[in-house]
Design a protein around this motif. Structure first.
Motif, PDB file in Angstrom:
ATOM      1  N   SER A 160       0.815  -1.215   0.000  1.00 50.10           N
ATOM      2  CA  SER A 160       0.000   0.000   0.000  1.00 50.10           C
ATOM      3  C   SER A 160       0.849   1.266   0.000  1.00 50.10           C
ATOM      4  O   SER A 160       0.330   2.359  -0.239  1.00 50.10           O
ATOM      5  CB  SER A 160      -0.905   0.021   1.238  1.00 50.10           C
ATOM      6  OG  SER A 160      -0.131   0.139   2.419  1.00 50.10           O
ATOM      7  N   GLN A 161       2.152   1.108   0.283  1.00 47.61           N
ATOM      8  CA  GLN A 161       3.081   2.231   0.415  1.00 47.61           C
ATOM      9  C   GLN A 161       2.598   3.205   1.488  1.00 47.61           C
ATOM     10  O   GLN A 161       2.751   4.422   1.370  1.00 47.61           O
ATOM     11  CB  GLN A 161       3.279   2.941  -0.932  1.00 47.61           C
ATOM     12  CG  GLN A 161       3.903   2.035  -1.977  1.00 47.61           C
ATOM     13  CD  GLN A 161       4.240   2.758  -3.263  1.00 47.61           C
ATOM     14  OE1 GLN A 161       3.951   3.930  -3.442  1.00 47.61           O
ATOM     15  NE2 GLN A 161       4.894   2.043  -4.177  1.00 47.61           N
ATOM     16  N   GLU A 162       2.051   2.627   2.540  1.00 45.79           N
ATOM     17  CA  GLU A 162       1.616   3.386   3.705  1.00 45.79           C
ATOM     18  C   GLU A 162       2.059   2.655   4.961  1.00 45.79           C
ATOM     19  O   GLU A 162       2.561   1.522   4.900  1.00 45.79           O
ATOM     20  CB  GLU A 162       0.095   3.558   3.706  1.00 45.79           C
ATOM     21  CG  GLU A 162      -0.441   4.369   2.533  1.00 45.79           C
ATOM     22  CD  GLU A 162      -1.950   4.479   2.558  1.00 45.79           C
ATOM     23  OE1 GLU A 162      -2.576   3.767   3.380  1.00 45.79           O
ATOM     24  OE2 GLU A 162      -2.506   5.267   1.769  1.00 45.79           O
ATOM     25  N   ARG A 171       3.386 -10.237   5.814  1.00 42.24           N
ATOM     26  CA  ARG A 171       4.386 -11.265   5.520  1.00 42.24           C
ATOM     27  C   ARG A 171       5.650 -10.607   4.998  1.00 42.24           C
ATOM     28  O   ARG A 171       5.591  -9.700   4.158  1.00 42.24           O
ATOM     29  CB  ARG A 171       3.846 -12.257   4.486  1.00 42.24           C
ATOM     30  CG  ARG A 171       4.824 -13.399   4.142  1.00 42.24           C
ATOM     31  CD  ARG A 171       4.223 -14.375   3.149  1.00 42.24           C
ATOM     32  NE  ARG A 171       4.024 -13.768   1.827  1.00 42.24           N
ATOM     33  CZ  ARG A 171       2.841 -13.441   1.325  1.00 42.24           C
ATOM     34  NH1 ARG A 171       1.736 -13.672   2.017  1.00 42.24           N
ATOM     35  NH2 ARG A 171       2.732 -12.889   0.127  1.00 42.24           N
ATOM     36  N   LEU A 172       6.798 -11.063   5.475  1.00 41.00           N
ATOM     37  CA  LEU A 172       8.077 -10.542   5.004  1.00 41.00           C
ATOM     38  C   LEU A 172       8.454 -11.233   3.702  1.00 41.00           C
ATOM     39  O   LEU A 172       8.534 -12.465   3.640  1.00 41.00           O
ATOM     40  CB  LEU A 172       9.163 -10.795   6.051  1.00 41.00           C
ATOM     41  CG  LEU A 172      10.583 -10.389   5.657  1.00 41.00           C
ATOM     42  CD1 LEU A 172      10.690  -8.880   5.433  1.00 41.00           C
ATOM     43  CD2 LEU A 172      11.587 -10.843   6.708  1.00 41.00           C
ATOM     44  N   GLU A 173       8.663 -10.450   2.650  1.00 38.99           N
ATOM     45  CA  GLU A 173       9.118 -10.976   1.367  1.00 38.99           C
ATOM     46  C   GLU A 173      10.488 -10.386   1.036  1.00 38.99           C
ATOM     47  O   GLU A 173      10.680  -9.170   1.110  1.00 38.99           O
ATOM     48  CB  GLU A 173       8.124 -10.612   0.259  1.00 38.99           C
ATOM     49  CG  GLU A 173       6.802 -11.342   0.363  1.00 38.99           C
ATOM     50  CD  GLU A 173       5.931 -11.141  -0.872  1.00 38.99           C
ATOM     51  OE1 GLU A 173       6.294 -10.284  -1.722  1.00 38.99           O
ATOM     52  OE2 GLU A 173       4.899 -11.821  -0.977  1.00 38.99           O
ATOM     53  N   ASN A 174      11.418 -11.268   0.697  1.00 38.55           N
ATOM     54  CA  ASN A 174      12.753 -10.812   0.340  1.00 38.55           C
ATOM     55  C   ASN A 174      12.687  -9.847  -0.833  1.00 38.55           C
ATOM     56  O   ASN A 174      11.910 -10.030  -1.776  1.00 38.55           O
ATOM     57  CB  ASN A 174      13.644 -12.010  -0.027  1.00 38.55           C
ATOM     58  CG  ASN A 174      13.977 -12.863   1.176  1.00 38.55           C
ATOM     59  OD1 ASN A 174      13.947 -12.390   2.312  1.00 38.55           O
ATOM     60  ND2 ASN A 174      14.290 -14.126   0.940  1.00 38.55           N
ATOM     61  N   GLU A 175      13.512  -8.820  -0.785  1.00 37.56           N
ATOM     62  CA  GLU A 175      13.633  -7.810  -1.834  1.00 37.56           C
ATOM     63  C   GLU A 175      12.428  -6.876  -1.913  1.00 37.56           C
ATOM     64  O   GLU A 175      12.444  -5.897  -2.658  1.00 37.56           O
ATOM     65  CB  GLU A 175      13.838  -8.459  -3.223  1.00 37.56           C
ATOM     66  CG  GLU A 175      14.967  -9.476  -3.303  1.00 37.56           C
ATOM     67  CD  GLU A 175      16.320  -8.847  -3.031  1.00 37.56           C
ATOM     68  OE1 GLU A 175      16.485  -7.649  -3.285  1.00 37.56           O
ATOM     69  OE2 GLU A 175      17.210  -9.579  -2.552  1.00 37.56           O
ATOM     70  N   THR A 176      11.354  -7.163  -1.154  1.00 39.29           N
ATOM     71  CA  THR A 176      10.147  -6.335  -1.236  1.00 39.29           C
ATOM     72  C   THR A 176       9.862  -5.625   0.076  1.00 39.29           C
ATOM     73  O   THR A 176       9.667  -4.415   0.115  1.00 39.29           O
ATOM     74  CB  THR A 176       8.930  -7.191  -1.641  1.00 39.29           C
ATOM     75  OG1 THR A 176       9.200  -7.822  -2.892  1.00 39.29           O
ATOM     76  CG2 THR A 176       7.681  -6.324  -1.756  1.00 39.29           C
ATOM     77  N   GLY A 177       9.823  -6.375   1.148  1.00 44.41           N
ATOM     78  CA  GLY A 177       9.447  -5.837   2.448  1.00 44.41           C
ATOM     79  C   GLY A 177       8.211  -6.527   2.970  1.00 44.41           C
ATOM     80  O   GLY A 177       7.974  -7.707   2.678  1.00 44.41           O
ATOM     81  N   PHE A 178       7.384  -5.817   3.692  1.00 44.11           N
ATOM     82  CA  PHE A 178       6.205  -6.411   4.310  1.00 44.11           C
ATOM     83  C   PHE A 178       4.974  -6.170   3.439  1.00 44.11           C
ATOM     84  O   PHE A 178       4.693  -5.038   3.032  1.00 44.11           O
ATOM     85  CB  PHE A 178       5.980  -5.829   5.708  1.00 44.11           C
ATOM     86  CG  PHE A 178       7.048  -6.232   6.679  1.00 44.11           C
ATOM     87  CD1 PHE A 178       7.016  -7.470   7.286  1.00 44.11           C
ATOM     88  CD2 PHE A 178       8.101  -5.371   6.955  1.00 44.11           C
ATOM     89  CE1 PHE A 178       8.007  -7.851   8.172  1.00 44.11           C
ATOM     90  CE2 PHE A 178       9.100  -5.739   7.837  1.00 44.11           C
ATOM     91  CZ  PHE A 178       9.064  -6.986   8.439  1.00 44.11           C
ATOM     92  N   VAL A 179       4.277  -7.257   3.149  1.00 44.53           N
ATOM     93  CA  VAL A 179       3.058  -7.184   2.341  1.00 44.53           C
ATOM     94  C   VAL A 179       1.905  -7.750   3.159  1.00 44.53           C
ATOM     95  O   VAL A 179       2.103  -8.622   4.011  1.00 44.53           O
ATOM     96  CB  VAL A 179       3.208  -7.964   1.017  1.00 44.53           C
ATOM     97  CG1 VAL A 179       4.303  -7.357   0.156  1.00 44.53           C
ATOM     98  CG2 VAL A 179       3.494  -9.434   1.288  1.00 44.53           C
ATOM     99  N   PRO A 180       0.683  -7.265   2.940  1.00 42.10           N
ATOM    100  CA  PRO A 180      -0.446  -7.712   3.765  1.00 42.10           C
ATOM    101  C   PRO A 180      -0.817  -9.166   3.509  1.00 42.10           C
ATOM    102  O   PRO A 180      -0.668  -9.685   2.406  1.00 42.10           O
ATOM    103  CB  PRO A 180      -1.575  -6.756   3.357  1.00 42.10           C
ATOM    104  CG  PRO A 180      -1.191  -6.257   1.998  1.00 42.10           C
ATOM    105  CD  PRO A 180       0.308  -6.221   1.977  1.00 42.10           C
ATOM    106  N   VAL A 181      -1.295  -9.798   4.560  1.00 44.78           N
ATOM    107  CA  VAL A 181      -1.809 -11.166   4.494  1.00 44.78           C
ATOM    108  C   VAL A 181      -3.288 -11.112   4.866  1.00 44.78           C
ATOM    109  O   VAL A 181      -3.652 -10.585   5.927  1.00 44.78           O
ATOM    110  CB  VAL A 181      -1.057 -12.100   5.468  1.00 44.78           C
ATOM    111  CG1 VAL A 181      -1.672 -13.487   5.464  1.00 44.78           C
ATOM    112  CG2 VAL A 181       0.416 -12.167   5.112  1.00 44.78           C
TER     113      VAL A 181
END
Length: 250
Positions: A160-162, A171-181
């Protein structure tokens, strides 16, 4: 040979070299991790016992222009930090992380300061129980990862870039950061964290104060972030710690 002015340093690792010398891995603010030869150090046992010890703040001079320097004059920069019990192994663990993760010859002012803070923290809490070591170790790991550019902003959602929300799961994703679950109920997977924990971890990273309920999440996070950097080779300090303290796992 020309040499640099005396500069702060800590010894991260040493090993025998030829008949009477040592090869030292140093941590310095200006050159980060750097190797040098301490000529005759094994012969001069009094000098080694007094100055060339881990966790002791030094002022060193490095001679030569090649990748492997020669250790020149050495002075004490203060009293060695007195670590005892489990804290000794925590210090060795931090030293091994730095040897494994730092590139040679790159300035590391921030990491040098974090390392000094860690040693002071380990000395203050003592080494009677593993739980006492958790807070200074987790703070050091997180700061090290940030300095290396290997830790995303903990309270930021890459999707969301917020800012993350306290009620959300991520969830922690390599190269991305935290994304919603998006899910209902059930246990968190290893790489999942609540938004509330991520917000608290970001605050703790700055303050250095981790409450007991947060330490498990902090440890899980640093293990996930360190794993791809360390690769398959196990940490010798961790294996030694397990052998000595079979019921503990740093």
């Amino acid at each position: 040979m020309r040499h640099q002015p005396l500069q702060p340093a800590y010894i991260l690792h040493s090993r025998p070299y030829r008949d009477s010398s040592l090869i030292l891995e140093l941590l310095t603010p200006e050159f980060g991790r750097i190797g040098c030869v301490a000529r005759g150090a094994r012969r001069d046992k009094q000098r080694r016992r007094q100055s060339l010890q881990p966790f002791a703040p030094l002022l060193v001079s490095l001679l030569g222009r090649g990748g492997l320097k020669t250790l020149g004059p050495v002075e004490s920069a203060g009293s060695a930090v007195w670590l005892r019990g489990r804290a000794v192994y925590a210090g060795l663990y931090a030293n091994e992380l730095l040897v494994r993760l730092l590139a040679v010859g790159e300035a590391q002012y921030g990491i040098f300061a974090c390392y000094q803070t860690l040693l002071q923290g380990l000395a203050e809490v003592g080494g009677e129980s593993a739980e006492q070591l958790e807070s200074p170790l987790r703070r050091f790991e997180l700061q090290l990862l940030y300095e290396l550019g290997s830790c995303p902003q903990l309270d930021y959602c890459a999707h969301s870039q917020e800012a993350v929300t306290a009620e959300g799961n991520y969830r922690l994703e390599n190269e991305t950061g935290f994304v919603p679950v998006f899910r209902r109920g059930g246990r968190q997977a290893v790489g999942e964290f609540s938004g509330a924990d991520l917000q608290a971890l970001e605050r703790a990273r700055h303050s250095g104060e981790f409450d007991q309920a947060l330490l498990a999440s902090a440890k899980r996070l640093t293990r996930l972030l360190l794993a791809p950097l360390l690769g398959e080779k196990p940490l010798q300090s961790r294996e030694l710690f397990k052998q000595v303290y079979k019921s503990d796992d740093r």
